[in-house]
Scaffold this motif. Structure first.
Motif, PDB file in Angstrom:
ATOM      1  N   ASN A 150       0.859  -1.181   0.000  1.00 46.02           N
ATOM      2  CA  ASN A 150       0.000   0.000   0.000  1.00 46.02           C
ATOM      3  C   ASN A 150       0.905   1.245   0.000  1.00 46.02           C
ATOM      4  O   ASN A 150       1.726   1.434   0.900  1.00 46.02           O
ATOM      5  CB  ASN A 150      -0.916  -0.013   1.222  1.00 46.02           C
ATOM      6  CG  ASN A 150      -1.878   1.155   1.218  1.00 46.02           C
ATOM      7  OD1 ASN A 150      -1.463   2.313   1.214  1.00 46.02           O
ATOM      8  ND2 ASN A 150      -3.168   0.862   1.218  1.00 46.02           N
ATOM      9  N   HIS A 151       0.709   2.075  -1.022  1.00 45.59           N
ATOM     10  CA  HIS A 151       1.530   3.273  -1.210  1.00 45.59           C
ATOM     11  C   HIS A 151       1.576   4.162   0.050  1.00 45.59           C
ATOM     12  O   HIS A 151       2.637   4.678   0.418  1.00 45.59           O
ATOM     13  CB  HIS A 151       0.925   4.035  -2.401  1.00 45.59           C
ATOM     14  CG  HIS A 151       1.584   5.316  -2.745  1.00 45.59           C
ATOM     15  ND1 HIS A 151       2.659   5.391  -3.589  1.00 45.59           N
ATOM     16  CD2 HIS A 151       1.322   6.588  -2.360  1.00 45.59           C
ATOM     17  CE1 HIS A 151       3.020   6.660  -3.717  1.00 45.59           C
ATOM     18  NE2 HIS A 151       2.224   7.412  -2.976  1.00 45.59           N
ATOM     19  N   MET A 152       0.430   4.310   0.723  1.00 46.10           N
ATOM     20  CA  MET A 152       0.383   5.192   1.895  1.00 46.10           C
ATOM     21  C   MET A 152       1.152   4.594   3.064  1.00 46.10           C
ATOM     22  O   MET A 152       1.756   5.312   3.860  1.00 46.10           O
ATOM     23  CB  MET A 152      -1.064   5.503   2.296  1.00 46.10           C
ATOM     24  CG  MET A 152      -1.874   6.245   1.244  1.00 46.10           C
ATOM     25  SD  MET A 152      -1.018   7.637   0.446  1.00 46.10           S
ATOM     26  CE  MET A 152      -0.982   8.849   1.763  1.00 46.10           C
ATOM     27  N   GLY A 154       3.777   2.852   2.655  1.00 49.20           N
ATOM     28  CA  GLY A 154       5.150   3.185   2.264  1.00 49.20           C
ATOM     29  C   GLY A 154       5.521   4.587   2.741  1.00 49.20           C
ATOM     30  O   GLY A 154       6.601   4.800   3.309  1.00 49.20           O
ATOM     31  N   HIS A 155       4.618   5.559   2.532  1.00 49.95           N
ATOM     32  CA  HIS A 155       4.887   6.928   2.995  1.00 49.95           C
ATOM     33  C   HIS A 155       5.133   6.949   4.509  1.00 49.95           C
ATOM     34  O   HIS A 155       6.039   7.623   4.997  1.00 49.95           O
ATOM     35  CB  HIS A 155       3.709   7.845   2.662  1.00 49.95           C
ATOM     36  CG  HIS A 155       3.774   8.439   1.279  1.00 49.95           C
ATOM     37  ND1 HIS A 155       4.856   9.142   0.813  1.00 49.95           N
ATOM     38  CD2 HIS A 155       2.870   8.450   0.270  1.00 49.95           C
ATOM     39  CE1 HIS A 155       4.619   9.567  -0.428  1.00 49.95           C
ATOM     40  NE2 HIS A 155       3.416   9.155  -0.782  1.00 49.95           N
ATOM     41  N   ILE A 156       4.326   6.223   5.263  1.00 49.89           N
ATOM     42  CA  ILE A 156       4.491   6.215   6.724  1.00 49.89           C
ATOM     43  C   ILE A 156       5.857   5.620   7.095  1.00 49.89           C
ATOM     44  O   ILE A 156       6.602   6.183   7.903  1.00 49.89           O
ATOM     45  CB  ILE A 156       3.375   5.380   7.412  1.00 49.89           C
ATOM     46  CG1 ILE A 156       2.014   6.051   7.224  1.00 49.89           C
ATOM     47  CG2 ILE A 156       3.676   5.187   8.899  1.00 49.89           C
ATOM     48  CD1 ILE A 156       0.856   5.279   7.846  1.00 49.89           C
ATOM     49  N   THR A 345       8.233  12.936  -1.195  1.00 46.36           N
ATOM     50  CA  THR A 345       7.358  12.675  -2.338  1.00 46.36           C
ATOM     51  C   THR A 345       7.575  11.236  -2.805  1.00 46.36           C
ATOM     52  O   THR A 345       8.396  10.515  -2.256  1.00 46.36           O
ATOM     53  CB  THR A 345       7.626  13.703  -3.461  1.00 46.36           C
ATOM     54  OG1 THR A 345       9.019  13.817  -3.616  1.00 46.36           O
ATOM     55  CG2 THR A 345       7.061  15.060  -3.095  1.00 46.36           C
ATOM     56  N   ASP A 346       6.810  10.825  -3.821  1.00 48.54           N
ATOM     57  CA  ASP A 346       6.807   9.414  -4.223  1.00 48.54           C
ATOM     58  C   ASP A 346       8.206   8.905  -4.587  1.00 48.54           C
ATOM     59  O   ASP A 346       8.968   9.599  -5.252  1.00 48.54           O
ATOM     60  CB  ASP A 346       5.856   9.242  -5.406  1.00 48.54           C
ATOM     61  CG  ASP A 346       4.407   9.476  -4.971  1.00 48.54           C
ATOM     62  OD1 ASP A 346       4.169   9.558  -3.752  1.00 48.54           O
ATOM     63  OD2 ASP A 346       3.534   9.564  -5.855  1.00 48.54           O
ATOM     64  N   ASN A 347       8.495   7.699  -4.139  1.00 48.22           N
ATOM     65  CA  ASN A 347       9.806   7.081  -4.410  1.00 48.22           C
ATOM     66  C   ASN A 347       9.646   5.572  -4.253  1.00 48.22           C
ATOM     67  O   ASN A 347       8.627   5.089  -3.749  1.00 48.22           O
ATOM     68  CB  ASN A 347      10.848   7.640  -3.438  1.00 48.22           C
ATOM     69  CG  ASN A 347      10.532   7.327  -1.991  1.00 48.22           C
ATOM     70  OD1 ASN A 347      10.896   6.260  -1.484  1.00 48.22           O
ATOM     71  ND2 ASN A 347       9.801   8.206  -1.313  1.00 48.22           N
TER      72      ASN A 347
HETATM   73 ZN    ZN Z   1       2.381   9.495  -2.588  1.00 48.57          ZN
END
Ligand code: ZN
Ligand code: KG4
Length: 377
Positions: A150-152, A154-156, A345-347
């Motif tokens: 889950n992308h979010m 990943g952000h956490i 940001t996205d990575n």
């Molecule tokens: Zn993002």
């Protein structure tokens, strides 16, 4: 253990290869990102069909580059007819990618990789599909298990990652997570990696979306968040008062469309905007966002008795939002976790971090993109 990770949820194509040792220390072997932002700028936002096409165009060369940088690029293998047909089937909607794949990737020797993590959602489905199908084709080719991420989350995890120890620290829970991106504005209770409960969310626009729309009103290019932030640096506070929507509501939900509309009316009323006027509007807008995010986070921290606050998502790159939340955490005596600049940001590194934590599924699994996949119950 070595993890290859793939991110294609929006307008960045990203691949990383990391190694994690028994002490859970993470070493980056390669970390590549190609942004399409300048292509989408002419449309004032991300154009999904174009995002898909761009991901499919660059993802195979990006993998070759990543393998080369990790010292794992070795040609000389051949592929069975059966596997060739299976891969053609997986990539049947990405014809050009299928051709590149069979020419440049299927002829490589199997790299020393133990799992392939990829973003399954949330995000733009046409864009997600490219990363998913590419991951599935690689998993089948090399017989490597997959990890849907889950992308979010990943952000956490990229915010919790400690660059000094190169580990994910052992934490005391609950932790409050504030997710702020182009598609999300959520307050989430975290009781461990993988255990999340929604506390509140936006009722309309996401905060990043609001930054992007206000940027457009001020004549700034996409993505607007960083542009508005730069203008705001030289703006005077309080010149054009704007509302702080839902700041006193007794729940943890947000609303940003009223703030956006107020900026629109203001801009219309003022007519031609001088440079300083734009800066003053940007400043007041950013102040309003900071006030709302800080105030809601304060209530949420005490409501759940949080030991810390973690922020994730592209908007967490915003310096004044970070400062406001850091100050709040200092006052409340709780830890504050924010991603390092390059990880805001996205990575793909963040997808690898989540890939370490999550369970694998078999290489031949069929997987659906989930544009609205939630991390929380
Ligand atoms: Zn993002
Ligand atoms: O997480 P992200 O890279 O992609 C999504 O998953 O949405 O977030 C992108 C969002 C965009 O709306 C962009 O304008 C915003 O993050 N953003 C910022 C800043 N940097 C990026 N917003 C405010 N201030 C920034 N410095």
């Amino acid at each position: 253990m070595r993890i290859l990770s793939i991110e294609t949820s929006c307008d960045e194509t990203a691949i990383s290869i990391v190694e994690v040792d028994e002490d859970r220390r993470v070493t980056v072997l390669s970390d590549e990102i190609l942004s399409q932002a300048s292509l989408h700028a002419q449309y004032g936002g991300v154009f999904p069909a174009m995002a898909k096409r761009e991901h499919a165009r660059v993802i195979a060369p990006l993998l070759l580059l990543s393998l080369k940088q990790s010292g794992m690029l070795k040609a000389g293998a051949s592929i069975s007819l059966e596997k060739k047909e299976q891969i053609e089937k997986i990539l049947e909607r990405e014809q050009d990618l299928a051709i590149l794949f069979l020419k440049d990737i299927a002829t490589l020797e199997r790299p020393n990789i133990d799992r392939i993590a990829f973003t399954r959602g949330p995000g733009l489905e046409p864009a997600l599909w490219v990363g998913i199908n590419f991951a599935r084709a690689l998993a089948l080719l090399w017989d490597i298990p997959l990890v849907p991420v889950n992308h979010m989350e990943g952000h956490i995890l990229s915010a919790l990652f400690d660059a000094k120890t190169t580990k994910l620290p052992v934490l005391e829970y609950p932790i409050l997570a504030l997710l702020i991106s182009g598609g999300h504005t959520e307050l989430v209770r975290m009781d461990g990696i993988g255990t999340y409960t929604l506390l509140g969310e936006t009722q309309d626009d996401a905060v990043g979306e609001c930054f992007d729309k206000v940027a457009r009103m001020l004549g700034l290019p996409y993505p607007g968040g960083p542009e508005v932030a730069t203008l705001a640096l030289h703006g005077k506070p309080g010149i054009y008062p704007l509302p702080r929507p839902m700041i006193h509501s007794h729940n943890l939900d947000f609303s940003f469309s009223g703030l956006k509309t107020s900026v629109l009316y203001l801009v219309k009323k003022l007519g031609t905007l001088e440079e300083q006027t734009k800066k003053d509007i940007a400043r007041e807008f950013e102040d309003a966002v900071v006030d709302v995010l800080v105030s809601k986070s304060k209530v949420a921290l005490s409501r759940i008795g949080a030991k810390g606050l973690v922020i994730g998502g592209g908007v967490s790159a915003n310096v004044r939002i970070r400062e406001g939340l850091k100050k709040l955490c200092d006052e409340e005596g709780v830890d504050f976790f924010a991603p390092s600049k390059g990880l805001s940001t996205d990575n793909a590194f963040m997808i690898a971090l989540a890939g370490i934590e999550k369970n694998v599924i078999p290489p031949t699994s069929s997987i659906l993109a989930e544009g609205h996949w939630k991390i929380h119950s």
